[in-house]
Design a protein around this motif. Structure first.
Motif, PDB file in Angstrom:
ATOM      1  N   ILE A  45       0.856  -1.187   0.000  1.00 49.54           N
ATOM      2  CA  ILE A  45       0.000   0.000   0.000  1.00 49.54           C
ATOM      3  C   ILE A  45       0.893   1.239   0.000  1.00 49.54           C
ATOM      4  O   ILE A  45       1.793   1.357   0.835  1.00 49.54           O
ATOM      5  CB  ILE A  45      -0.920   0.011   1.234  1.00 49.54           C
ATOM      6  CG1 ILE A  45      -1.794  -1.240   1.238  1.00 49.54           C
ATOM      7  CG2 ILE A  45      -1.761   1.281   1.267  1.00 49.54           C
ATOM      8  CD1 ILE A  45      -2.514  -1.490   2.520  1.00 49.54           C
ATOM      9  N   LYS A  46       0.642   2.130  -0.935  1.00 45.81           N
ATOM     10  CA  LYS A  46       1.404   3.376  -1.023  1.00 45.81           C
ATOM     11  C   LYS A  46       0.434   4.539  -1.091  1.00 45.81           C
ATOM     12  O   LYS A  46      -0.591   4.470  -1.754  1.00 45.81           O
ATOM     13  CB  LYS A  46       2.287   3.376  -2.271  1.00 45.81           C
ATOM     14  CG  LYS A  46       3.355   2.318  -2.234  1.00 45.81           C
ATOM     15  CD  LYS A  46       4.206   2.355  -3.459  1.00 45.81           C
ATOM     16  CE  LYS A  46       5.243   1.258  -3.318  1.00 45.81           C
ATOM     17  NZ  LYS A  46       5.726   0.774  -4.547  1.00 45.81           N
ATOM     18  N   SER A  47       0.788   5.625  -0.396  1.00 47.68           N
ATOM     19  CA  SER A  47      -0.056   6.818  -0.452  1.00 47.68           C
ATOM     20  C   SER A  47       0.814   8.038  -0.717  1.00 47.68           C
ATOM     21  O   SER A  47       2.001   8.055  -0.388  1.00 47.68           O
ATOM     22  CB  SER A  47      -0.836   6.999   0.848  1.00 47.68           C
ATOM     23  OG  SER A  47       0.034   7.244   1.909  1.00 47.68           O
ATOM     24  N   LYS A  48       0.187   9.024  -1.331  1.00 45.02           N
ATOM     25  CA  LYS A  48       0.912  10.244  -1.674  1.00 45.02           C
ATOM     26  C   LYS A  48      -0.063  11.411  -1.631  1.00 45.02           C
ATOM     27  O   LYS A  48      -1.169  11.338  -2.171  1.00 45.02           O
ATOM     28  CB  LYS A  48       1.491  10.113  -3.080  1.00 45.02           C
ATOM     29  CG  LYS A  48       2.332  11.274  -3.500  1.00 45.02           C
ATOM     30  CD  LYS A  48       2.959  11.022  -4.848  1.00 45.02           C
ATOM     31  CE  LYS A  48       3.900  12.143  -5.183  1.00 45.02           C
ATOM     32  NZ  LYS A  48       4.586  11.930  -6.449  1.00 45.02           N
ATOM     33  N   LYS A  49       0.355  12.487  -0.969  1.00 42.89           N
ATOM     34  CA  LYS A  49      -0.469  13.695  -0.926  1.00 42.89           C
ATOM     35  C   LYS A  49      -0.307  14.442  -2.243  1.00 42.89           C
ATOM     36  O   LYS A  49       0.806  14.661  -2.704  1.00 42.89           O
ATOM     37  CB  LYS A  49      -0.057  14.577   0.243  1.00 42.89           C
ATOM     38  CG  LYS A  49      -0.394  13.964   1.574  1.00 42.89           C
ATOM     39  CD  LYS A  49      -0.008  14.862   2.715  1.00 42.89           C
ATOM     40  CE  LYS A  49      -0.389  14.196   4.029  1.00 42.89           C
ATOM     41  NZ  LYS A  49      -0.003  14.998   5.180  1.00 42.89           N
ATOM     42  N   ILE A  50      -1.430  14.833  -2.837  1.00 37.95           N
ATOM     43  CA  ILE A  50      -1.448  15.475  -4.155  1.00 37.95           C
ATOM     44  C   ILE A  50      -2.133  16.834  -4.045  1.00 37.95           C
ATOM     45  O   ILE A  50      -3.119  16.980  -3.329  1.00 37.95           O
ATOM     46  CB  ILE A  50      -2.228  14.619  -5.174  1.00 37.95           C
ATOM     47  CG1 ILE A  50      -1.709  13.188  -5.241  1.00 37.95           C
ATOM     48  CG2 ILE A  50      -2.256  15.274  -6.544  1.00 37.95           C
ATOM     49  CD1 ILE A  50      -0.378  13.007  -5.886  1.00 37.95           C
ATOM     50  N   ARG A  51      -1.606  17.779  -4.769  1.00 35.95           N
ATOM     51  CA  ARG A  51      -2.276  19.074  -4.934  1.00 35.95           C
ATOM     52  C   ARG A  51      -2.355  19.315  -6.430  1.00 35.95           C
ATOM     53  O   ARG A  51      -1.349  19.531  -7.093  1.00 35.95           O
ATOM     54  CB  ARG A  51      -1.495  20.179  -4.244  1.00 35.95           C
ATOM     55  CG  ARG A  51      -2.205  21.495  -4.332  1.00 35.95           C
ATOM     56  CD  ARG A  51      -1.402  22.589  -3.669  1.00 35.95           C
ATOM     57  NE  ARG A  51      -2.215  23.778  -3.638  1.00 35.95           N
ATOM     58  CZ  ARG A  51      -2.590  24.401  -2.551  1.00 35.95           C
ATOM     59  NH1 ARG A  51      -2.181  23.966  -1.387  1.00 35.95           N
ATOM     60  NH2 ARG A  51      -3.345  25.461  -2.616  1.00 35.95           N
ATOM     61  N   ASP A  52      -3.576  19.229  -6.972  1.00 30.02           N
ATOM     62  CA  ASP A  52      -3.783  19.323  -8.411  1.00 30.02           C
ATOM     63  C   ASP A  52      -4.810  20.411  -8.692  1.00 30.02           C
ATOM     64  O   ASP A  52      -5.963  20.298  -8.270  1.00 30.02           O
ATOM     65  CB  ASP A  52      -4.272  17.972  -8.940  1.00 30.02           C
ATOM     66  CG  ASP A  52      -4.449  17.961 -10.439  1.00 30.02           C
ATOM     67  OD1 ASP A  52      -3.718  18.677 -11.132  1.00 30.02           O
ATOM     68  OD2 ASP A  52      -5.327  17.218 -10.916  1.00 30.02           O
ATOM     69  N   SER A  53      -4.399  21.448  -9.381  1.00 26.69           N
ATOM     70  CA  SER A  53      -5.288  22.561  -9.731  1.00 26.69           C
ATOM     71  C   SER A  53      -6.022  23.114  -8.514  1.00 26.69           C
ATOM     72  O   SER A  53      -7.223  23.360  -8.539  1.00 26.69           O
ATOM     73  CB  SER A  53      -6.307  22.121 -10.786  1.00 26.69           C
ATOM     74  OG  SER A  53      -5.669  21.674 -11.931  1.00 26.69           O
ATOM     75  N   GLY A  54      -5.303  23.241  -7.419  1.00 25.04           N
ATOM     76  CA  GLY A  54      -5.873  23.787  -6.201  1.00 25.04           C
ATOM     77  C   GLY A  54      -6.613  22.772  -5.355  1.00 25.04           C
ATOM     78  O   GLY A  54      -6.986  23.048  -4.230  1.00 25.04           O
TER      79      GLY A  54
END
Length: 97
Positions: free
Chosen positions: A76-85
């Motif tokens: 299991i892998k997780s990643k915080k994303i910020r896409d177009s606000g």
């Protein structure tokens, strides 16, 4: 090797469980599909989902991870994303049977 019927049942169970956990926690994302990769020796199940409200992430991931671990060793892998606000946490998982 597991049968095609068993693969489809596992796939449906995963989609149903993850979507019910996301819905219960007020998340808008819904998992549509789990991919299956078949090799000579194993069958690999792969999928991903998003958690938009980061305050929900711990409870959502804890419940989903404990469900997925019934199938054995799960990556299991997780990643915080910020896409177009927009902010969300993308989570991917896979396991082999």
């Amino acid at each position: 090797m597991i049968s095609d019927e068993e693969k489809q049942k596992i796939k449906a169970d995963i989609v149903e469980k993850i979507n019910s956990v996301l819905e219960k926690n007020g998340e808008s994302f819904r998992l549509d599909n789990v991919n299956i990769l078949k090799t000579k020796e194993t069958v690999k199940f792969m999928g991903n989902y998003r958690v938009y409200d980061r305050r929900n992430y711990d409870s959502v991931s804890r419940e989903i991870n404990s469900f997925l671990k019934q199938y054995g060793d799960v990556d299991i892998k997780s990643k915080k994303i910020r896409d177009s606000g927009m902010k969300f946490t993308a989570v991917s998982f896979n396991f082999e049977l």
